[in-house]
Design an enzyme around this catalytic site. Structure first.
Site, mmCIF file in Angstrom:
data_model
loop_
_atom_site.group_PDB
_atom_site.id
_atom_site.type_symbol
_atom_site.label_atom_id
_atom_site.label_comp_id
_atom_site.label_asym_id
_atom_site.label_seq_id
_atom_site.Cartn_x
_atom_site.Cartn_y
_atom_site.Cartn_z
ATOM 1 N N HIS A 258 0.854 -1.189 0.000
ATOM 2 C CA HIS A 258 0.000 0.000 0.000
ATOM 3 C C HIS A 258 0.889 1.238 0.000
ATOM 4 O O HIS A 258 2.061 1.174 0.391
ATOM 5 C CB HIS A 258 -0.894 -0.013 1.243
ATOM 6 C CG HIS A 258 -2.015 0.978 1.206
ATOM 7 N ND1 HIS A 258 -2.890 1.100 0.153
ATOM 8 C CD2 HIS A 258 -2.413 1.916 2.119
ATOM 9 C CE1 HIS A 258 -3.776 2.046 0.414
ATOM 10 N NE2 HIS A 258 -3.503 2.560 1.594
ATOM 11 N N ASN A 278 -4.103 8.627 4.233
ATOM 12 C CA ASN A 278 -4.502 7.421 3.513
ATOM 13 C C ASN A 278 -5.508 7.778 2.419
ATOM 14 O O ASN A 278 -5.934 8.931 2.302
ATOM 15 C CB ASN A 278 -5.105 6.406 4.495
ATOM 16 C CG ASN A 278 -5.113 4.994 3.940
ATOM 17 O OD1 ASN A 278 -4.669 4.742 2.824
ATOM 18 N ND2 ASN A 278 -5.630 4.058 4.713
#
Length: 356
Positions: A258, A278
């Site tokens: 990620h 995020n």
């Protein structure tokens, strides 16, 4: 014997009812609607499993430095949230030793949001486009720092041009010339890469890579602009994080799945942390952000670190092109003439005094 059985049965029913209540509340709170009965049944099982994993983590980690709760992604599998790209997997590097010695010229904390150069939190949904989002965010922020103008870049353009299994910044340089369109101006009619779809609003022409990076180095370079970083986000603690400093020995330092935008750092209750943005929406984490323990390469946060820059060629002086137009010969002649006249005047005065 029967009494124990009845007690166990009652406890089982109570736990099951609570879980079902959680499921109904989850669907209501996040307006969850599924296309088929089969899909809802599948999502329900994933939800219940994630709930159980969260409770188990909380039970086995009573001293955890962060909190967890249900969010809009609790009915998702881990692999739906992180990338399966081979580009990020199995990054091998030396572990960084804990080193939190802050130099005197580096502030004890930093949050680039306070400087107005961070756009709102994106929600990638199920597209699996975290690398494109983080890259666009880094370019947006650098452009805002450089020009004092914050604009939202087109993630769709970058997704169309740069698949997940490529180095995102290299791809943007190669296929888009380091420029990105504005989010409101990109109107490509297809999924094909369209470099000329609009007038670019932000650009870079240099990639600074720090791979693997020392976290002290990261502390220095983030003073210039936010960073693009990779991380292992596959653990239940990360997926259901809400507040505090994320510290999880169960995550990997070498398998990166990620990407995030690293926008600052600080310290909370004596624990140094990195502040990251995020791409899972504002219902996740602390309104879309997470604090990750700093100084121990938590979840591989120091293994992939990149930063963009724009080098203005007009600011670069090439000494070979500089021509000195000073007339050195003329200066020398004038100096010689002045010195000769001075000497003649001195001799004339000396001659007068000698005849007295």
């Amino acid at each position: 014997m029967y009494f124990k059985f009845i007690i166990c049965f009652i406890l089982f029913v109570a736990i099951t009812c609570n879980s079902l209540d959680d499921w109904q509340k989850f669907k209501h709170d996040y307006n969850k609607q599924y296309k088929t009965v089969e899909e809802e049944a599948e999502r329900k099982q994933i939800f219940l499993r994630n709930m159980e994993n969260m409770k188990e983590y909380q039970r086995t980690h009573p001293d955890a430095t962060f909190t967890m709760k249900i969010n809009h992604l609790t009915d998702r599998r881990s692999k739906e949230l992180v990338t399966g790209s081979k580009f990020f997997s199995n990054i091998h590097s030396e572990k960084n030793q804990k080193s939190i010695q802050i130099e005197s010229n580096v502030p004890t904390s930093l949050d680039w949001r306070d400087k107005g150069v961070i756009t709102g939190v994106y929600d990638q949904g199920q597209m699996g486009t975290a690398s494109a989002i983080a890259a666009v965010e880094v370019i947006e922020s650098y452009h805002a720092i450089r020009t004092k103008n914050l604009v939202k870049g087109s993630i769709s353009q970058v997704i169309n041009c740069c698949p997940e299994d490529t180095n995102i910044f290299d791809c943007i340089l190669t296929k888009l010339g380091g420029s990105i369109c504005g989010a409101t101006f990109y109107n490509s009619s297809s999924a094909a890469c369209d470099r000329d779809a609009c007038q670019p609003v932000a650009a870079f022409n240099k990639i600074n890579r720090f791979e693997p990076a020392n976290e002290d180095t990261m502390l220095t370079i983030i003073q210039e602009s936010p960073l693009y970083i990779g991380i292992d986000a596959s653990q239940i603690g990360f997926e259901m994080y809400t507040q505090g400093v994320y510290r999880d020995k169960g995550c990997s330092q070498t398998t990166i799945d990620h990407t995030l935008q690293l926008i600052g750092y600080g310290e909370s209750s004596g624990i140094p942390y990195w502040l990251c943005k995020n791409s899972w929406g504002t219902n996740w984490g602390d309104r879309g952000y997470i604090r990750i323990e700093r100084g121990v390469n938590t979840c591989g946060i120091a293994n992939i670190v990149e930063q963009v820059e724009y080098i203005d060629v007009t600011d670069v002086t090439d000494v070979t092109d500089v021509t000195d137009t000073t007339d050195v010969t003329g200066d020398a002649v004038r100096q010689f003439t002045f010195n000769g006249l001075s000497l003649a005047l001195f001799c004339f005065v000396l001659h007068l005094f000698s005849n007295l």
